[in-house]
Design a protein around this motif. Structure first.
Motif, PDB file in Angstrom:
ATOM      1  N   PRO A   1     -17.807 -64.229  25.000  1.00  0.00           N
ATOM      2  CA  PRO A   1     -16.460 -64.987  25.667  1.00  0.00           C
ATOM      3  C   PRO A   1     -17.410 -65.845  27.069  1.00  0.00           C
ATOM      4  CG  PRO A   1     -15.645 -62.798  25.094  1.00  0.00           C
ATOM      5  CD  PRO A   1     -17.355 -62.737  25.037  1.00  0.00           C
ATOM      6  N   TYR A   2     -18.247 -65.330  27.591  1.00  0.00           N
ATOM      7  CA  TYR A   2     -18.676 -65.884  28.569  1.00  0.00           C
ATOM      8  C   TYR A   2     -19.859 -66.832  28.466  1.00  0.00           C
ATOM      9  CZ  TYR A   2     -16.132 -61.634  30.150  1.00  0.00           C
ATOM     10  OH  TYR A   2     -15.286 -60.586  30.234  1.00  0.00           O
ATOM     11  N   VAL A   3     -20.381 -67.005  27.381  1.00  0.00           N
ATOM     12  CA  VAL A   3     -21.682 -67.924  27.005  1.00  0.00           C
ATOM     13  C   VAL A   3     -22.579 -67.917  27.889  1.00  0.00           C
ATOM     14  CG1 VAL A   3     -21.767 -70.131  26.060  1.00  0.00           C
ATOM     15  CG2 VAL A   3     -19.296 -69.352  25.991  1.00  0.00           C
ATOM     16  N   PRO A   4     -22.993 -66.810  28.318  1.00  0.00           N
ATOM     17  CA  PRO A   4     -24.235 -66.997  29.200  1.00  0.00           C
ATOM     18  C   PRO A   4     -25.493 -67.547  28.855  1.00  0.00           C
ATOM     19  CG  PRO A   4     -24.336 -64.985  27.987  1.00  0.00           C
ATOM     20  CD  PRO A   4     -22.937 -65.486  27.530  1.00  0.00           C
ATOM     21  N   ARG A   5     -26.045 -68.190  29.817  1.00  0.00           N
ATOM     22  CA  ARG A   5     -27.360 -68.972  29.751  1.00  0.00           C
ATOM     23  C   ARG A   5     -28.671 -68.077  29.318  1.00  0.00           C
ATOM     24  NH1 ARG A   5     -28.544 -71.538  35.060  1.00  0.00           N
ATOM     25  NH2 ARG A   5     -30.268 -72.664  33.757  1.00  0.00           N
ATOM     26  N   LEU A   6     -28.222 -66.706  29.581  1.00  0.00           N
ATOM     27  CA  LEU A   6     -29.404 -65.730  29.463  1.00  0.00           C
ATOM     28  C   LEU A   6     -28.603 -64.492  29.330  1.00  0.00           C
ATOM     29  CD1 LEU A   6     -32.446 -64.797  29.225  1.00  0.00           C
ATOM     30  CD2 LEU A   6     -32.165 -64.413  31.843  1.00  0.00           C
ATOM     31  N   VAL A   7     -29.232 -63.417  28.496  1.00  0.00           N
ATOM     32  CA  VAL A   7     -28.419 -62.326  28.398  1.00  0.00           C
ATOM     33  C   VAL A   7     -29.753 -61.087  28.567  1.00  0.00           C
ATOM     34  CG1 VAL A   7     -27.722 -60.347  26.770  1.00  0.00           C
ATOM     35  CG2 VAL A   7     -26.875 -62.633  26.605  1.00  0.00           C
ATOM     36  N   VAL A   8     -29.650 -60.374  29.392  1.00  0.00           N
ATOM     37  CA  VAL A   8     -30.759 -59.180  29.568  1.00  0.00           C
ATOM     38  C   VAL A   8     -29.973 -58.062  29.394  1.00  0.00           C
ATOM     39  CG1 VAL A   8     -31.923 -58.166  31.449  1.00  0.00           C
ATOM     40  CG2 VAL A   8     -31.604 -60.508  31.501  1.00  0.00           C
ATOM     41  N   THR A   9     -30.568 -57.055  28.447  1.00  0.00           N
ATOM     42  CA  THR A   9     -30.188 -56.065  27.863  1.00  0.00           C
ATOM     43  C   THR A   9     -31.043 -54.939  27.795  1.00  0.00           C
ATOM     44  OG1 THR A   9     -29.286 -55.080  25.877  1.00  0.00           O
ATOM     45  CG2 THR A   9     -30.895 -56.719  25.426  1.00  0.00           C
ATOM     46  N   TYR A  10     -30.555 -53.693  28.039  1.00  0.00           N
ATOM     47  CA  TYR A  10     -31.150 -52.227  28.149  1.00  0.00           C
ATOM     48  C   TYR A  10     -30.226 -51.686  27.102  1.00  0.00           C
ATOM     49  CZ  TYR A  10     -33.666 -48.123  28.946  1.00  0.00           C
ATOM     50  OH  TYR A  10     -34.445 -46.932  28.745  1.00  0.00           O
ATOM     51  N   THR A  11     -30.614 -51.374  26.052  1.00  0.00           N
ATOM     52  CA  THR A  11     -30.030 -50.344  25.169  1.00  0.00           C
ATOM     53  C   THR A  11     -31.059 -49.790  24.194  1.00  0.00           C
ATOM     54  OG1 THR A  11     -28.099 -50.138  23.471  1.00  0.00           O
ATOM     55  CG2 THR A  11     -29.535 -52.210  23.523  1.00  0.00           C
TER      56      THR A  11
ATOM     57  N   GLY B   1     -27.027 -67.959  20.892  1.00  0.00           N
ATOM     58  CA  GLY B   1     -28.361 -68.739  20.847  1.00  0.00           C
ATOM     59  C   GLY B   1     -29.160 -69.055  21.874  1.00  0.00           C
ATOM     60  N   SER B   2     -28.473 -68.418  23.407  1.00  0.00           N
ATOM     61  CA  SER B   2     -29.566 -68.390  24.370  1.00  0.00           C
ATOM     62  C   SER B   2     -30.605 -67.260  24.380  1.00  0.00           C
ATOM     63  CB  SER B   2     -28.559 -68.195  25.516  1.00  0.00           C
ATOM     64  OG  SER B   2     -27.977 -66.808  25.449  1.00  0.00           O
ATOM     65  N   PRO B   3     -31.484 -67.526  25.167  1.00  0.00           N
ATOM     66  CA  PRO B   3     -32.622 -66.527  25.479  1.00  0.00           C
ATOM     67  C   PRO B   3     -32.018 -65.093  25.678  1.00  0.00           C
ATOM     68  CG  PRO B   3     -33.201 -68.470  26.573  1.00  0.00           C
ATOM     69  CD  PRO B   3     -31.822 -68.755  26.177  1.00  0.00           C
ATOM     70  N   MET B   4     -32.926 -64.091  25.206  1.00  0.00           N
ATOM     71  CA  MET B   4     -32.106 -62.912  25.397  1.00  0.00           C
ATOM     72  C   MET B   4     -33.889 -62.253  25.906  1.00  0.00           C
ATOM     73  SD  MET B   4     -31.265 -59.612  22.893  1.00  0.00           S
ATOM     74  CE  MET B   4     -29.658 -60.074  22.818  1.00  0.00           C
ATOM     75  N   ILE B   5     -33.415 -61.361  27.009  1.00  0.00           N
ATOM     76  CA  ILE B   5     -34.564 -60.399  27.708  1.00  0.00           C
ATOM     77  C   ILE B   5     -34.402 -59.166  27.258  1.00  0.00           C
ATOM     78  CG2 ILE B   5     -35.657 -59.576  29.641  1.00  0.00           C
ATOM     79  CD1 ILE B   5     -35.287 -62.124  31.017  1.00  0.00           C
ATOM     80  N   TYR B   6     -35.108 -58.568  26.114  1.00  0.00           N
ATOM     81  CA  TYR B   6     -34.899 -57.052  26.061  1.00  0.00           C
ATOM     82  C   TYR B   6     -35.722 -56.084  26.807  1.00  0.00           C
ATOM     83  CZ  TYR B   6     -34.486 -52.634  23.386  1.00  0.00           C
ATOM     84  OH  TYR B   6     -34.195 -51.298  23.145  1.00  0.00           O
ATOM     85  N   ILE B   7     -35.307 -55.292  27.681  1.00  0.00           N
ATOM     86  CA  ILE B   7     -36.094 -54.248  28.316  1.00  0.00           C
ATOM     87  C   ILE B   7     -36.490 -53.208  27.525  1.00  0.00           C
ATOM     88  CG2 ILE B   7     -36.343 -52.808  30.481  1.00  0.00           C
ATOM     89  CD1 ILE B   7     -33.890 -54.513  31.570  1.00  0.00           C
ATOM     90  N   LEU B   8     -37.720 -53.027  27.213  1.00  0.00           N
ATOM     91  CA  LEU B   8     -38.039 -51.951  26.187  1.00  0.00           C
ATOM     92  C   LEU B   8     -37.699 -50.807  26.990  1.00  0.00           C
ATOM     93  CD1 LEU B   8     -41.586 -53.224  25.218  1.00  0.00           C
ATOM     94  CD2 LEU B   8     -39.418 -53.363  23.738  1.00  0.00           C
ATOM     95  N   VAL B   9     -37.372 -49.387  25.971  1.00  0.00           N
ATOM     96  CA  VAL B   9     -37.216 -48.107  26.532  1.00  0.00           C
ATOM     97  C   VAL B   9     -37.915 -47.518  27.376  1.00  0.00           C
ATOM     98  CG1 VAL B   9     -36.285 -45.840  25.649  1.00  0.00           C
ATOM     99  CG2 VAL B   9     -35.968 -47.912  24.133  1.00  0.00           C
ATOM    100  N   THR B  10     -37.619 -47.310  28.524  1.00  0.00           N
ATOM    101  CA  THR B  10     -38.194 -46.815  29.506  1.00  0.00           C
ATOM    102  C   THR B  10     -38.580 -45.348  29.369  1.00  0.00           C
ATOM    103  OG1 THR B  10     -37.465 -48.440  31.238  1.00  0.00           O
ATOM    104  CG2 THR B  10     -38.495 -46.391  32.209  1.00  0.00           C
ATOM    105  N   PRO B  11     -39.811 -44.894  29.474  1.00  0.00           N
ATOM    106  CA  PRO B  11     -40.178 -43.418  29.202  1.00  0.00           C
ATOM    107  C   PRO B  11     -39.430 -42.575  30.469  1.00  0.00           C
ATOM    108  CG  PRO B  11     -41.982 -44.493  30.035  1.00  0.00           C
ATOM    109  CD  PRO B  11     -41.033 -45.386  29.719  1.00  0.00           C
ATOM    110  N   SER B  12     -38.737 -41.631  30.255  1.00  0.00           N
ATOM    111  CA  SER B  12     -37.995 -40.910  31.282  1.00  0.00           C
ATOM    112  C   SER B  12     -38.552 -39.544  31.302  1.00  0.00           C
ATOM    113  CB  SER B  12     -36.384 -41.031  31.279  1.00  0.00           C
ATOM    114  OG  SER B  12     -35.991 -40.426  29.958  1.00  0.00           O
TER     115      SER B  12
END
Length: 203
Positions: free
Chosen positions: A73-83, A117-128
């Protein structure tokens, strides 16, 4: 069959209420509790209109399930996701969770491309510290997703694995007491790595 994603329904409603009057969004930060607990996010990206839509201890399937409510619904110019971190836990180590993360992430990215369809940055799984016993599955998931990103020009991966390790093991000084969630020093590593990518993509 019980839909376990419904477990997050109340928190999702709270997020929707919080963001109901927001528009012209530059970036939606989306994913699990590492996003939700990023308390300095607005200040860290003060030059952009951002939303923090991280929720609970969600998994990738939950991110897919609520995408139409928390991102679309927010139609962002960019999505940054960590999952994906919650999909790889010691109790799942015999079920090839690394490949499951990869398969589920592909579904999430496909949904994103078909709707926004905007760019997406995916943060790879961080070793904890908490999940280090699963490091081989974490490495597998990250490797598969990195290779997948090479074939998709709108997908960018952020790999800060080395920054979180000392002598091959997680740096405990970057995490709070549970050994899973980052403290501000850990978040600063994310910030320093994400900012140049954001500035490059959004100008």
């Amino acid at each position: 069959m019980i839909n376990t994603s419904e477990f997050w329904k109340r928190e999702v409603l709270e997020i929707e209420e919080r963001s109901k009057d927001r528009n012209n969004i530059d970036i939606v930060f989306y994913g699990s509790s590492s996003i939700r607990m990023w308390s300095t996010l607005s200040n860290d990206f003060e030059n952009y209109k951002v939303l923090n839509h991280g929720f609970g201890g969600s998994k990738i399937k939950d991110a897919i399930y609520y995408y139409d409510r928390l991102v679309k619904p927010y139609v962002p110019r960019l999505v940054v996701t960590y999952t994906g971190s919650n999909d790889i836990q010691p109790k799942y180590r015999f079920t090839r969770p690394g490949r499951r993360v990869y398969r589920r992430f592909k579904k999430l990215f496909k949904k994103h491309m078909e709707t926004i369809g905007s760019p997406m940055i995916y943060i790879l799984v961080t070793p904890s510290v908490n999940r280090f016993s699963c490091i081989n599955q974490i490495k597998l998931a990250n490797k598969l997703i990195k290779n997948f990103a090479l074939k998709h020009e709108q997908l960018y991966v952020l790999d800060v694995t080395n920054e979180f390790l000392i002598d091959g093991k997680p740096n405990e000084e970057l995490f709070v007491g549970d050994g899973l969630h980052m403290n501000q020093d850990g978040y600063q590593i994310w910030i320093d790595a994400i900012k140049p990518m954001v500035d490059d993509l959004l100008g």
